[in-house]
Design a protein around this motif. Structure first.
Motif, short mmCIF file in Angstrom:
data_model
loop_
_atom_site.label_atom_id
_atom_site.label_comp_id
_atom_site.label_asym_id
_atom_site.label_seq_id
_atom_site.Cartn_x
_atom_site.Cartn_y
_atom_site.Cartn_z
N PRO A 100 0.90 -1.00 0.45
CA PRO A 100 -0.56 0.07 0.15
C PRO A 100 0.54 1.37 0.05
O PRO A 100 0.97 2.26 1.03
N LEU A 101 1.77 1.36 -0.83
CA LEU A 101 2.28 2.99 -1.10
C LEU A 101 2.39 3.46 -2.68
O LEU A 101 1.53 2.53 -3.42
N LYS A 102 2.49 4.78 -2.73
CA LYS A 102 2.25 5.47 -3.77
C LYS A 102 3.14 5.05 -5.21
O LYS A 102 2.83 4.98 -6.16
N TYR A 103 4.33 3.92 -4.84
CA TYR A 103 5.27 4.10 -5.32
C TYR A 103 4.89 2.62 -6.25
O TYR A 103 5.28 2.52 -7.66
N PHE A 104 4.02 1.71 -6.18
CA PHE A 104 3.00 0.65 -6.69
C PHE A 104 1.76 1.17 -6.86
O PHE A 104 2.22 -0.42 -7.47
N SER A 105 1.58 1.55 -6.68
CA SER A 105 0.56 2.16 -7.59
C SER A 105 -0.17 3.78 -7.83
O SER A 105 -0.24 4.16 -6.80
N VAL A 106 -0.04 3.67 -8.72
CA VAL A 106 0.21 4.74 -9.84
C VAL A 106 -1.09 5.83 -10.16
O VAL A 106 -1.90 4.77 -10.88
N ARG A 107 -1.54 6.26 -10.08
CA ARG A 107 -2.97 7.26 -10.18
C ARG A 107 -2.94 7.80 -11.68
O ARG A 107 -1.78 8.81 -12.00
N THR A 108 -4.17 7.35 -12.86
CA THR A 108 -3.54 7.80 -14.41
C THR A 108 -4.50 9.30 -13.95
O THR A 108 -4.84 9.68 -13.90
N HIS A 109 -4.06 10.04 -15.35
CA HIS A 109 -4.29 11.48 -15.43
C HIS A 109 -5.93 11.83 -15.09
O HIS A 109 -6.42 12.59 -14.69
N VAL A 110 -6.36 10.40 -15.83
CA VAL A 110 -7.86 10.83 -15.67
C VAL A 110 -8.27 10.45 -14.28
O VAL A 110 -9.41 11.15 -14.10
N ARG A 111 -7.79 9.71 -12.96
CA ARG A 111 -7.93 9.17 -11.99
C ARG A 111 -8.04 10.45 -11.11
O ARG A 111 -8.26 10.61 -10.56
N ALA A 112 -6.73 11.46 -11.95
CA ALA A 112 -6.24 12.78 -10.87
C ALA A 112 -7.99 13.64 -10.61
O ALA A 112 -7.77 14.38 -10.12
N GLN A 113 -7.55 13.33 -12.36
CA GLN A 113 -8.69 14.45 -12.53
C GLN A 113 -9.40 14.41 -11.80
O GLN A 113 -10.95 15.26 -10.96
N LEU A 114 -10.33 13.67 -11.63
CA LEU A 114 -11.72 12.51 -10.88
C LEU A 114 -11.64 13.48 -9.59
O LEU A 114 -12.74 13.71 -9.20
N GLU A 115 -10.81 13.05 -9.10
CA GLU A 115 -10.14 13.31 -7.53
C GLU A 115 -9.70 14.86 -7.12
O GLU A 115 -10.69 15.04 -6.76
N ASP A 116 -9.43 15.41 -8.34
CA ASP A 116 -9.14 16.93 -7.71
C ASP A 116 -10.60 17.50 -8.03
O ASP A 116 -10.30 18.86 -7.33
N SER A 117 -10.48 17.44 -9.61
CA SER A 117 -11.80 18.58 -9.89
C SER A 117 -13.08 18.45 -9.95
O SER A 117 -13.96 19.07 -9.20
N PHE A 118 -13.36 16.73 -9.17
CA PHE A 118 -15.04 16.70 -9.50
C PHE A 118 -15.24 16.11 -7.51
O PHE A 118 -16.39 14.97 -6.98
N ALA A 119 -14.25 16.13 -7.00
CA ALA A 119 -13.92 15.49 -5.03
C ALA A 119 -14.43 13.70 -5.04
O ALA A 119 -15.25 13.80 -4.83
N VAL A 120 -14.14 12.96 -6.23
CA VAL A 120 -14.34 11.55 -6.30
C VAL A 120 -13.53 10.74 -5.07
O VAL A 120 -12.35 10.59 -5.32
N SER A 121 -13.73 10.23 -4.40
CA SER A 121 -13.59 9.43 -3.31
C SER A 121 -12.44 8.46 -3.24
O SER A 121 -12.58 7.40 -4.82
N SER A 122 -10.90 8.46 -3.13
CA SER A 122 -10.14 7.52 -4.09
C SER A 122 -11.02 6.14 -4.03
O SER A 122 -10.28 5.11 -4.76
N SER A 123 -12.02 5.39 -2.37
CA SER A 123 -12.84 4.44 -2.74
C SER A 123 -13.23 4.14 -3.47
O SER A 123 -13.55 2.18 -3.27
N ALA A 124 -14.10 4.79 -4.35
CA ALA A 124 -14.15 4.29 -5.52
C ALA A 124 -13.35 3.60 -7.02
O ALA A 124 -14.03 2.83 -7.34
#
Length: 228
Positions: A100-124
């Motif tokens: 469970p470390l950020k180096y082993f799971s990388v967010r894509t650009h699409v996910r970053a936009q959903l989480e940062d701009s549309f407040a979608v929870s990472s648990s989704a």
């Protein structure tokens, strides 16, 4: 005096010659297919014996799942394969744990936009935590390449069909089933060491709903036994 020259004598000689030719043609027609079939039924000659053979193989791959549009998961995978003969093996286990470390799971650009701009929870977003499979390995091709006419590079190609279990992080289900169909290339460094390239299609059956992801990995294998 010699035998008188008659048309009847010539006719008998021609008839005898025609009969002899007919018998020869019939014999050829009967024996030729049998000869051809006999050649086809013979086992093909061995062009060259294998320079390397596999026995019990332990490998370490570094790769990841690349099709998920939201998260790219990377982690080492460990495996153990018992090679029954030159063409068939049993992959006793292929397993991986994604820390469970950020180096082993990388967010894509699409996910970053959903989480940062549309407040979608990472648990989704589903995140693979671990998997383990077992299955059969079929190795139909083996050969060598000439490297600049200075040395030979030996390689083989394999196909894997396996099944196992997987788990997503923070999931209510402890594990769920998955199936795997894979393709691999191996390049021999020596009788003991080889380099592996694996591509595997993972089909996850969480809640009986199939979803696909593609695993691509590069690794090194240690072979014990087998002999040259």
């Amino acid at each position: 005096m010699g035998t008188p020259y008659t048309k009847s004598g010539v006719g008998r000689e021609a008839a005898a010659l025609a009969l002899a030719l007919a018998v020869a043609a019939a014999a050829t027609a009967l024996l030729w297919p049998a000869a051809v079939l006999a050649v086809k039924d013979e086992a093909p000659p061995v062009i060259q014996k294998r320079h390397f053979r596999l026995g019990s193989e332990f490998y370490l791959d570094l790769g990841g799942l690349v099709l998920d549009p939201f998260t790219k998961s990377w982690a080492p995978s460990l495996g153990w394969v018992a090679h029954i003969n030159d063409h068939l093996g049993w992959e006793i286990v292929n397993a991986s744990f994604i820390p469970p470390l950020k180096y082993f799971s990388v967010r894509t650009h699409v996910r970053a936009q959903l989480e940062d701009s549309f407040a979608v929870s990472s648990s989704a977003f589903d995140k693979l935590q671990l998997y383990a499979t077992t299955g059969l390995v079929w190795k139909p091709l083996y050969g060598k390449f000439s490297v600049f006419n200075r040395s030979n590079l030996y390689a083989d190609m394999s196909f894997t069909l396996a099944a196992g279990v997987a788990r997503y992080a923070d999931d209510s289900l402890p594990v769920f089933p998955l199936g795997v169909a894979g393709f691999g290339l191996r390049f021999y460094v020596s009788q003991t060491w080889s380099v592996r390239l694996d591509a595997r299609d993972f089909v996850f059956f969480r809640n009986l709903l199939p979803t696909n992801d593609l695993y691509v990995g590069l690794g090194i294998a240690l072979n014990l036994g087998g002999g040259e």
